[in-house]
Design a protein around this motif. Structure first.
Motif, short mmCIF file in Angstrom:
data_model
loop_
_atom_site.label_atom_id
_atom_site.label_comp_id
_atom_site.label_asym_id
_atom_site.label_seq_id
_atom_site.Cartn_x
_atom_site.Cartn_y
_atom_site.Cartn_z
N SER A 1 34.13 49.10 26.18
CA SER A 1 33.24 49.14 27.33
C SER A 1 32.09 50.07 26.91
CB SER A 1 33.97 49.69 28.56
OG SER A 1 34.31 51.05 28.30
N ILE B 1 27.44 34.39 32.67
CA ILE B 1 27.01 33.44 33.70
C ILE B 1 26.89 34.20 35.02
CG2 ILE B 1 28.03 31.41 32.57
CD1 ILE B 1 30.40 31.71 34.59
N VAL C 1 27.93 34.86 38.74
CA VAL C 1 29.07 34.60 39.64
C VAL C 1 28.98 35.57 40.83
CG1 VAL C 1 30.73 33.73 37.94
CG2 VAL C 1 30.51 36.21 38.27
P1 ATP Z 1 37.96 46.19 32.35
O1 ATP Z 1 37.16 46.30 33.61
O2 ATP Z 1 38.96 45.07 32.39
O3 ATP Z 1 38.50 47.49 31.86
P2 ATP Z 1 35.49 45.89 30.82
O4 ATP Z 1 34.80 47.01 31.53
O5 ATP Z 1 35.42 45.82 29.36
O6 ATP Z 1 36.99 45.76 31.20
P3 ATP Z 1 33.60 44.07 32.02
O7 ATP Z 1 32.40 44.51 31.30
O8 ATP Z 1 33.70 44.36 33.48
O9 ATP Z 1 34.94 44.50 31.33
O10 ATP Z 1 33.75 42.49 31.87
C1 ATP Z 1 33.99 41.83 30.63
C2 ATP Z 1 33.02 40.69 30.48
O11 ATP Z 1 33.16 39.79 31.61
C3 ATP Z 1 31.56 41.13 30.50
O12 ATP Z 1 31.12 41.44 29.18
C4 ATP Z 1 30.87 39.91 31.08
O13 ATP Z 1 30.58 38.98 30.08
C5 ATP Z 1 31.90 39.33 32.04
N1 ATP Z 1 31.63 39.83 33.40
C6 ATP Z 1 32.21 40.90 34.00
N2 ATP Z 1 31.70 41.10 35.25
C7 ATP Z 1 30.79 40.11 35.43
C8 ATP Z 1 29.91 39.75 36.52
N3 ATP Z 1 29.87 40.44 37.65
N4 ATP Z 1 29.11 38.69 36.35
C9 ATP Z 1 29.12 37.96 35.21
N5 ATP Z 1 29.93 38.25 34.15
C10 ATP Z 1 30.76 39.30 34.26
#
Ligand code: ATP
Length: 314
Positions: A193, A244, A246
């Motif tokens: 992250s 994308i 969402v």
């Molecule tokens: P976690 O929250 O599970 O510890 P993380 O912080 O690594 O993991 P996020 O960055 O929240 O995960 O999400 C992983 C991927 O999912 C992002 O890189 C993105 O591509 C997609 N993603 C997450 N949230 C969204 C959103 N609101 N809209 C679009 N894509 C999203």
């Protein structure tokens, strides 16, 4: 198709039903399967891949519940170990302001025993190390290091997700950073992250953070950026791959869906070298993994929200 061995914790998350109460006031909890490496194994199996879970649960009803959840999702649980210690439990409550109140009762997950016989199963496959609890000690930590160093590196594709949990490393971040270094050094793919990339590199700028993390040894780095998508970085290029659009309702598990989907695609390649040699292929795989993460945010829960192959292709 190659197998993806996901090593780490599987635990019960008891989530307080009513947001706004801290744990001293919460009265009702719902029981959920948790543990990032287990979620990743489910993400892979739900897409039709071969997710294998390597971890330990207790010889109790919670342990049976957890293994059944994985089995139902098609995960291979033949390498899961059942220990005499109670299943690891986490209790979580969200305050009005979204802050987490968290109590962690660590049990069987730390008991994973390294099995040298696994070396031959691992050969030519993928090893995913998800480190939320693995670096907290116990035989799991020793097994972790063994899996990494016991001659496997040349034979496998190694993926590492540090899964930093501030709740677990309060006042001890430096130790966490130190323990992550050998894993970053040896991994072909690291998923961070933004907070983790900054913490582990000591740089706030994500591009500079990547440079430092490559210097440590990570070959391919992905930094997940929520709705902004993912920064992908290798020695010769850096690019943000958009996600994308969402309407998210719960972001739990998005990161696990992302890395699970990426590993699922890598498992389907003829040769791991393609990931390092073909930048366009890597970018298209990250684009799909972004979609898997995004879909996961549109549903409540972690495992249940992970996309199936039909949802991903739809
Ligand atoms: P976690 O929250 O599970 O510890 P993380 O912080 O690594 O993991 P996020 O960055 O929240 O995960 O999400 C992983 C991927 O999912 C992002 O890189 C993105 O591509 C997609 N993603 C997450 N949230 C969204 C959103 N609101 N809209 C679009 N894509 C999203």
């Amino acid at each position: 198709m190659k197998k993806v061995f996901c090593v780490g914790e599987l635990l019960i998350d008891f989530v307080a039903e009513k947001q706004g109460n801290d744990l001293s006031k919460a009265t009702e909890f719902s029981k959920k399967a948790g543990g990032a490496p287990a979620n990743v194994a489910c993400a892979i199996s739900k897409l039709g891949g071969k997710g294998v879970f390597v971890g330990s649960v207790g010889k109790d009803p919670f342990g049976s519940f957890l293994l059944n959840v994985l089995k139902k999702e098609g995960v291979d649980i033949s390498l899961a170990q059942v220990s005499d210690t109670f299943t690891t439990l986490a209790f979580v409550s969200l305050a009005e302001d979204g802050e987490r109140d968290f109590v962690f009762s660590r049990g069987a997950d730390k008991e994973l025993i390294y099995d040298p016989a696994l070396k031959k199963n691992f050969h030519g496959n993928i090893l995913h190390l998800g480190a939320a609890t693995a670096l907290l000690g116990g035989s799991l930590e020793k097994a972790y290091a063994k899996y990494l160093f016991d001659g496997l590196i040349k034979e496998m594709f190694i993926s590492f997700d540090p899964n930093f949990r501030g709740d677990l490393w309060k006042d001890n971040e430096q130790e966490f950073i130190k323990k992550c270094m050998p894993f970053i050094e040896k991994s072909h793919l690291c998923k961070f992250s933004l907070e983790e990339a900054q913490l582990l590199s000591g740089k706030t700028d994500m591009y500079e953070a990547c440079d430092i993390l490559h210097e440590i040894g990570a070959e391919i780095i992905t930094i997940t950026l929520g709705k902004e998508g993912t920064l992908v970085s290798s020695e010769n290029f850096k690019k943000i791959v958009p996600s994308i659009i969402v309407k998210p309702v719960d972001t739990t598990g998005a990161g696990d869906a992302f890395i699970g989907c990426l590993l699922y695609q890598i498992a389907n390649l003829d040769s791991f070298n393609q990931v390092f040699e073909d930048n366009n292929l890597l970018l298209s795989m990250v684009q799909k993994a972004n979609k898997a993460g995004a879909i996961t945010t549109t549903n409540y829960g972690a495992i249940i929200a992970l996309p199936t192959k039909a949802q991903l292709e739809g």
